[in-house]
Design an enzyme around this catalytic site. Structure first.
Site, short mmCIF file in Angstrom:
data_model
loop_
_atom_site.label_atom_id
_atom_site.label_comp_id
_atom_site.label_asym_id
_atom_site.label_seq_id
_atom_site.Cartn_x
_atom_site.Cartn_y
_atom_site.Cartn_z
N GLU A 34 0.85 -1.19 0.00
CA GLU A 34 0.00 0.00 0.00
C GLU A 34 0.88 1.24 0.00
O GLU A 34 1.75 1.40 0.85
CB GLU A 34 -0.92 0.02 1.22
CG GLU A 34 -1.70 1.30 1.41
CD GLU A 34 -2.52 1.69 0.20
OE1 GLU A 34 -2.34 2.83 -0.29
OE2 GLU A 34 -3.33 0.86 -0.26
N LYS A 35 0.65 2.13 -0.96
CA LYS A 35 1.49 3.32 -1.09
C LYS A 35 0.97 4.54 -0.34
O LYS A 35 1.68 5.53 -0.20
CB LYS A 35 1.68 3.70 -2.56
CG LYS A 35 0.44 4.26 -3.24
CD LYS A 35 0.74 4.66 -4.68
CE LYS A 35 -0.45 5.30 -5.35
NZ LYS A 35 -0.16 5.70 -6.75
N GLY A 42 -7.53 0.32 3.24
CA GLY A 42 -8.93 0.65 3.03
C GLY A 42 -9.19 1.42 1.76
O GLY A 42 -10.35 1.60 1.36
N CYS A 45 -12.28 4.10 -0.53
CA CYS A 45 -13.53 3.92 0.21
C CYS A 45 -13.39 4.36 1.65
O CYS A 45 -14.16 5.19 2.14
CB CYS A 45 -13.96 2.46 0.13
SG CYS A 45 -15.41 2.10 1.14
N ARG A 299 -13.99 9.19 -12.55
CA ARG A 299 -12.70 8.79 -12.00
C ARG A 299 -11.86 8.14 -13.10
O ARG A 299 -12.37 7.77 -14.14
CB ARG A 299 -12.89 7.81 -10.82
CG ARG A 299 -13.71 8.42 -9.69
CD ARG A 299 -13.88 7.44 -8.53
NE ARG A 299 -12.62 7.14 -7.87
CZ ARG A 299 -12.08 7.90 -6.92
NH1 ARG A 299 -12.68 9.01 -6.52
NH2 ARG A 299 -10.94 7.55 -6.35
N ALA A 347 -16.97 -0.16 -4.04
CA ALA A 347 -16.11 -0.87 -3.10
C ALA A 347 -16.54 -2.31 -2.91
O ALA A 347 -15.71 -3.22 -2.85
CB ALA A 347 -16.11 -0.14 -1.76
N HIS A 472 -44.28 -6.46 10.13
CA HIS A 472 -45.13 -5.27 10.09
C HIS A 472 -45.10 -4.58 11.45
O HIS A 472 -45.22 -5.24 12.48
CB HIS A 472 -46.56 -5.65 9.75
CG HIS A 472 -47.51 -4.49 9.77
ND1 HIS A 472 -47.57 -3.57 8.75
CD2 HIS A 472 -48.42 -4.10 10.70
CE1 HIS A 472 -48.48 -2.66 9.04
NE2 HIS A 472 -49.02 -2.97 10.23
#
Length: 493
Positions: A34-35, A42, A45, A299, A347, A472
């Site tokens: 992960e950068k 995550g 998102c 995007r 996501a 109900h």
């Protein structure tokens, strides 16, 4: 010497960390790269999209309820809005979930690298970190690098007057008193709804002839009416001229004018128009003024750091990675999931695609991805939700269609909650009775739609949904009534 893994996942969003967990459950050794600064997992998102946005929308919902409580016998006097506190709570929610995902990585023995991952060769990945470089080798690689906000030439983001959704969810201090929202997909209408509840003067500009243009036309019509009744100005079949943008001391000015049908056809498919939108001068038209303009036109995929040239992974002209129904790319052992492979850029779709990919790697027999089972949810007020085909789309595909439509005003719980507007539609195949799609606008439809998705997954029919007892009084009764209405016998309408 390179560290060895069964699977290296590049990208820590839903399309990355979720399949990383599933791969670990299947007995694989897994590394995740992960950068994002701080190593926050995550993806968009959790950090810039679904979660912080919905936290602010919850604040907007509470503001609306507080200001309209007298009908329910609740008098609170003058309601004050503390935006910095709302932003603080937004970050508290985000941070709690960040810690949760980090904990899941430890629990599932996923090794996390904070840095930029790129291919050295198909099964060898270089990770550039603050402390240098590391190399990883794996039998399988999953690309899940996601997407980023895009804009139009001439409307470059400055974070203050020309803003993106990223800017909104990272602003801790204030919000604009007036805003032009360019584009009316899910992002555009959610922020339009939120800002209006905050007290902002809102104008929505949409190039196509209706807002939320990927939804059923009746949904678009109903949402536009709700927005206008609330005081949100909606301009459809309207183009903005980026070259006319003028930044002033108080905000911005931009010229808009009617768009002809040819220009609308050029951008058929969802957003305001992405990078290929017509951007010529708007002849005549009207000059809009606001404190800020939110550009919500779509995007773009994020693949530029991957060095895909050393692989046989193929991209189309829009930068989307080409995969089969199991997420396999053109390079053996390299899979992809999430926004980078197109489809619905959501996501939950990304996580599901990733699980299919790693199960296929592990020799399981996953059901291929079915885009008609992806629930599409929009958290404006009123909420919008759908999946599958509309009546028109089904007929275009050759189905003989039957369709129902049941109003929320006939549901007791909707009246109790003070949200009687909206409806629930079911589209079914006349020949087989199988569900083809559902489309809804109204209270809590983003939750209610799941019943229909499950019914379609197990090849259920409207009759079977109608036979299911719905409690109900509950909003879920609208699903049962709509199902019975397919055969022409709803009870309460």
């Amino acid at each position: 010497m390179a560290d060895q893994f069964d699977l290296v996942v590049i990208g820590g969003g839903n399309g990355g960390y979720i399949p990383a967990i599933r791969a670990s459950q299947l007995g694989m050794s897994v590394a995740l790269i992960e950068k994002r600064e701080g190593g926050h997992l995550g993806g968009t998102c959790l950090n810039l999209g679904c979660i912080p946005t919905k936290a602010l929308l919850q604040t907007a919902h509470l503001l609306h309820d507080a200001r309209n409580g007298e009908d329910f016998g609740v008098k609170v006097g003058e309601v004050e809005f503390d935006y910095p506190q709302a932003a603080k709570r937004r970050e508290q929610v985000v941070n709690q979930l960040r810690r949760g995902v980090q904990g899941l990585m430890k629990k599932n023995k996923v090794t996390v690298y904070n840095g930029v991952g790129s291919f050295v060769e198909p099964k060898k990945i270089k990770v550039e970190t603050e402390d240098g470089e590391e190399e990883l080798e794996a039998e399988n690689v999953l690309i899940s690098t996601g997407s980023a906000v895009s804009t139009l030439p001439g409307l470059e983001f400055d974070g203050e007057k020309v803003i993106s959704s990223d800017d909104i969810v990272t602003n801790d201090e204030n919000y604009p008193e007036s805003v032009i929202v360019l584009g009316s997909g899910a992002v555009g209408v959610e922020f339009a709804s939120m800002y209006h509840d905050f007290g902002t003067d809102v104008t929505v500009v949409e190039l196509l002839d209706r807002i939320v243009p990927l939804e059923d036309p009746e949904i678009s019509e109903a949402l536009e009416k709700e927005f206008e009744d609330r005081g949100i100005r909606v301009l459809t079949s309207t183009k903005a001229d980026p070259e006319s943008l003028e930044k002033t001391d108080s905000g911005i000015k931009i010229t808009v004018a009617g768009a002809d049908s040819g220009e609308q056809e050029e951008t058929e498919g969802g957003s305001y128009g992405d990078e290929d939108a017509p951007t010529g001068e708007a002849d005549g038209g009207e000059t809009l003024e606001a404190e800020a303009i939110l550009v919500a036109v779509g995007r773009r995929t994020v693949t530029e750091d991957l060095n895909l040239d050393v692989t046989n992974v193929e991209l189309d002209d829009s930068g989307v990675i080409q995969v089969d129904e199991f997420g396999r790319t053109g390079e053996d052992g390299i899979y992809a999931a999430g926004d980078v492979i197109g489809g619905y850029w959501l996501a939950h779709a990304a996580g599901h695609e990733g699980i299919i990919a790693v199960e296929h790697m592990a020799g399981e027999n996953p059901m291929p991805m079915d885009q008609n089972l992806v629930p599409r949810v929009t958290f404006c007020r009123p909420e919008v939700a759908s999946f599958g085909l509309s009546k028109a789309q089904a007929e275009e595909e050759g189905y003989e269609v039957k369709e129902s439509k049941f109003p929320f005003r006939a549901i007791g719980k909707a009246l109790i909650e003070g949200e009687p507007n909206g409806f629930f539609k079911i589209v079914a195949d006349e020949e087989t009775d199988l569900i083809l799609g559902m489309h809804a606008i109204g209270p809590k439809v983003t939750d209610l739609i799941t019943e229909g998705v499950f019914a379609k997954l197990v090849e259920g029919t409207p009759q079977e949904i109608g036979m299911t007892m719905h409690p109900h009084p509950s909003l879920s009764e609208v699903v049962g009534e709509s199902a019975m209405a397919v055969e022409g016998h709803p009870i309460h309408f």
